[in-house]
Write an enzyme that holds these catalytic residues in place. Structure first.
Site, short mmCIF file in Angstrom:
data_model
loop_
_atom_site.label_atom_id
_atom_site.label_comp_id
_atom_site.label_asym_id
_atom_site.label_seq_id
_atom_site.Cartn_x
_atom_site.Cartn_y
_atom_site.Cartn_z
N ASP A 113 3.35 12.59 0.62
CA ASP A 113 4.22 12.25 1.73
C ASP A 113 5.38 11.36 1.32
OD1 ASP A 113 2.38 10.28 1.13
OD2 ASP A 113 1.87 9.80 3.20
N ASP A 151 -0.58 7.96 -2.46
CA ASP A 151 -0.07 8.31 -1.14
C ASP A 151 0.93 7.23 -0.72
OD1 ASP A 151 -1.07 10.08 1.49
OD2 ASP A 151 -0.28 8.11 2.02
N HIS A 176 -7.76 6.11 4.74
CA HIS A 176 -7.60 5.06 5.76
C HIS A 176 -8.91 4.74 6.48
CE1 HIS A 176 -3.38 5.16 5.09
NE2 HIS A 176 -3.20 6.36 5.61
N HIS A 215 1.39 5.90 2.08
CA HIS A 215 0.77 4.94 2.98
C HIS A 215 -0.33 4.19 2.22
CE1 HIS A 215 2.44 7.92 5.84
NE2 HIS A 215 2.59 6.88 6.64
#
Length: 344
Positions: A253, A166, A124, A168
């Site tokens: 996740d 991931d 990120h 996200h």
């Protein structure tokens, strides 16, 4: 050869003043899971690190203003950069170590597959830290995956691919490589239902990178049945690109019950990801992104089993609603059909 490197310092450095999901216990959980399943790993002690060299790599990725900001804030730590991301007194040291080791591992990759398990995560973190439209830096300080890309380039690789699974969206990595002719494929929960790191379907790259940026959103409640269908499409586009080397941002996740997303994947999906990566027959460096509980206990182990083609049997789970698979498949095919002509 497949190597698993686990960062020793990640087990005790970079600790929040309050409870935080991104904490040293993540690595402790990973080691416990590896031991429980008899998976060999090497505990990596970075030893003495040339801070100047590490910062020089960071400056190739992030803006000077952002680096200076982190250096300044580190002197005042502990504190929070934003609502999700913290600095402790030793965060800078560990973040630089993880970044620099990602770079060096890629630089010296050879023909191996290396899984570097360290923290803090990085996908990120954009050019100026927080990317445009993002609410936070999502636990990330420096971008380890992009550092690995630079290591591969400096090591002589040219046709490089990046896969991010991931749950996200890896907005930082996408921003940093947006104009580079590097195939990036990002599988993530639809950012309309997880809006911390927004994504727009029209964002397929710019300049030399146009057509090489693929974001595939997955509906909340996506299970193994749908995920594996989409993964098959992803595998084919990566095979068409035929990368000389691959960087993987590995997030766990999306595992059912891991805590921060609404995907309901099981060991089956993560085994299939690992199997697909191994079947490419290309050098690979894998860096850890998310995964905070069950994903690390179970998903990460299944992923390694896939990488090693271990003879284990996992049962496929189902999406929470019947129409999810149809939506995901149609969306993935539409996105791939738009960019496929550019990928040569």
């Amino acid at each position: 050869m497949i190597k698993i490197l686990v960062s020793k310092n990640s087990m005790h450095m970079h600790v929040s003043r309050e409870h935080h999901p991104e904490n040293p216990e993540r690595i402790v959980r990973v080691i416990s899971a590896l031991k429980r399943h008899g998976i060999r790993y090497e505990l990596h002690d970075a030893g003495w690190m040339d801070i100047g060299e590490a910062l020089s790599i960071a400056r190739r990725i992030h803006s000077r203003g952002y680096i200076d900001k982190i250096l300044m804030l580190s002197k005042k730590a502990p504190l929070n950069i934003d609502q999700d991301t913290y600095l402790s007194s030793d965060t800078l040291t560990l973040a630089l170590e993880t970044l620099y080791t990602s770079y060096l591992t890629a630089l010296n990759l050879g023909r191996d597959i290396v899984f570097y398990i360290a923290r803090p995560p990085g996908h990120h973190a954009g050019y100026r830290g927080k990317t445009r439209r993002a609410y936070t830096q999502g636990f990330c300080i420096f971008n380890n995956a992009v550092a690995a890309v630079h290591g591969l380039i400096d090591g002589g690789f040219k046709n490089i691919g990046v896969l991010d699974f991931d749950a996200h969206y890896g907005n930082g990595s996408m921003e940093l490589l947006y104009t580079s002719r590097i195939l990036q494929v990002d599988l993530h929960q639809d950012t309309r239902s997880l809006p911390v790191f927004p994504w727009n379907p029209s964002e397929i790259g710019a300049g030399d990178g146009y057509g090489y940026k693929i974001g595939i959103p997955l509906e909340p409640g996506t299970g193994d049945d749908s995920f594996v269908q989409v993964l098959g499409i992803v595998g084919r586009i990566i095979e068409k690109y035929n990368p000389e080397a691959l960087v993987v941002s590995a997030g766990f996740d999306g595992f059912i019950g891991d805590g921060l997303t609404d995907l309901v994947l099981t060991e089956y999906s993560y085994y299939r990801i690992g199997h697909m990566i191994q079947s490419l027959g290309t050098p690979v460096i894998i860096v850890l992104e998310g995964g905070y509980s069950r994903g690390l206990d179970k998903g990460l182990v299944a992923f390694i089993h896939g990488l090693t083609r271990a003879r284990v049997t996992y049962t496929s789970g189902r999406s929470l609603q019947g129409g999810i698979a149809r939506i995901n498949l149609a969306r993935a095919n539409k996105i791939i059909s738009r960019v496929e002509k550019y990928i040569v």
